[in-house]
Design an enzyme around this catalytic site. Structure first.
Site, PDB file in Angstrom:
ATOM      1  N   LYS A  11       0.808  -1.223   0.000  1.00  0.00           N
ATOM      2  CA  LYS A  11       0.000   0.000   0.000  1.00  0.00           C
ATOM      3  C   LYS A  11       0.848   1.283   0.000  1.00  0.00           C
ATOM      4  CE  LYS A  11      -4.078  -1.914   2.293  1.00  0.00           C
ATOM      5  NZ  LYS A  11      -4.944  -1.757   3.485  1.00  0.00           N
ATOM      6  N   TYR A  51     -12.463  -1.226  -4.961  1.00  0.00           N
ATOM      7  CA  TYR A  51     -13.013  -1.319  -3.610  1.00  0.00           C
ATOM      8  C   TYR A  51     -14.532  -1.160  -3.576  1.00  0.00           C
ATOM      9  CZ  TYR A  51      -8.318  -1.386  -1.704  1.00  0.00           C
ATOM     10  OH  TYR A  51      -7.030  -1.746  -1.398  1.00  0.00           O
ATOM     11  N   ASN A 114      -1.976   0.364   6.932  1.00  0.00           N
ATOM     12  CA  ASN A 114      -1.459  -0.899   7.450  1.00  0.00           C
ATOM     13  C   ASN A 114      -0.555  -1.651   6.476  1.00  0.00           C
ATOM     14  OD1 ASN A 114      -3.295  -2.063   5.684  1.00  0.00           O
ATOM     15  ND2 ASN A 114      -4.744  -2.605   7.279  1.00  0.00           N
ATOM     16  N   HIS A 117      -2.286  -5.277   1.608  1.00  0.00           N
ATOM     17  CA  HIS A 117      -3.603  -5.888   1.397  1.00  0.00           C
ATOM     18  C   HIS A 117      -3.372  -7.300   0.897  1.00  0.00           C
ATOM     19  CE1 HIS A 117      -7.571  -6.661  -0.441  1.00  0.00           C
ATOM     20  NE2 HIS A 117      -6.873  -7.141  -1.447  1.00  0.00           N
ATOM     21  N   GLU A 128      -9.379 -10.320  -7.920  1.00  0.00           N
ATOM     22  CA  GLU A 128      -8.377  -9.271  -7.740  1.00  0.00           C
ATOM     23  C   GLU A 128      -7.200  -9.451  -8.690  1.00  0.00           C
ATOM     24  OE1 GLU A 128      -9.374  -8.036  -3.152  1.00  0.00           O
ATOM     25  OE2 GLU A 128      -7.753  -9.457  -3.472  1.00  0.00           O
TER      26      GLU A 128
END
Length: 140
Positions: A11, A51, A114, A117, A128
């Site tokens: 990310k 998303y 974080n 993913h 994905e």
């Protein structure tokens, strides 16, 4: 044990801090093989589409804005029980709850930032992977 593929994103918070190599090393050291990888800059429309499953959730707009804030690294991982293994290596979504030695415990800044993913199921992984990679790009 089944050989499978999963999808992962390094990310923006991690790419901004130049942690891509360290995160990839943790995945590889954990028994996963990177069989496709590219660094990209998502547009807002792409992030919103990717998303869209979260469109009704309160964090959706913030998540999409975050995902376009810096480049990301998308990748396909392969290994024995790759989906579960990747999730173990990543650690809990909230870094405060993640086990020592996991990516999120080691590198995440917060619940939102974080660092990584990972797909949560075979169906999600397939969707994905197909969103970001053509079949010829999977070279494992």
């Amino acid at each position: 044990m089944a050989l499978e593929r999963t999808f992962s994103i390094v990310k923006p918070d991690a790419t901004k801090r130049n942690l891509t190599g360290k995160i990839c090393a943790m995945l590889e050291d954990g028994g996963l093989r990177i069989i496709a990888q590219k660094r990209i800059q998502l547009t807002l429309a792409q992030a919103q589409e990717f998303y869209s499953v979260h469109a009704e959730r309160p964090f959706y707009d913030e998540l999409c804005e975050f995902m376009v804030s810096e480049p990301i690294v998308v990748q396909v991982l392969e290994g024995e029980n790759a989906i579960l293994r990747n999730r173990e290596i990543m650690g809990a979504t909230n870094p405060a709850d993640a086990e020592e030695g996991t990516i999120r415990k080691t590198h995440a800044l917060s619940l939102g930032e974080n660092s990584i993913h990972g797909s949560d199921a075979p169906e999600t992984a397939a969707e994905e992977i197909a969103y970001f990679f053509a079949g010829l790009e999977l070279v494992g």
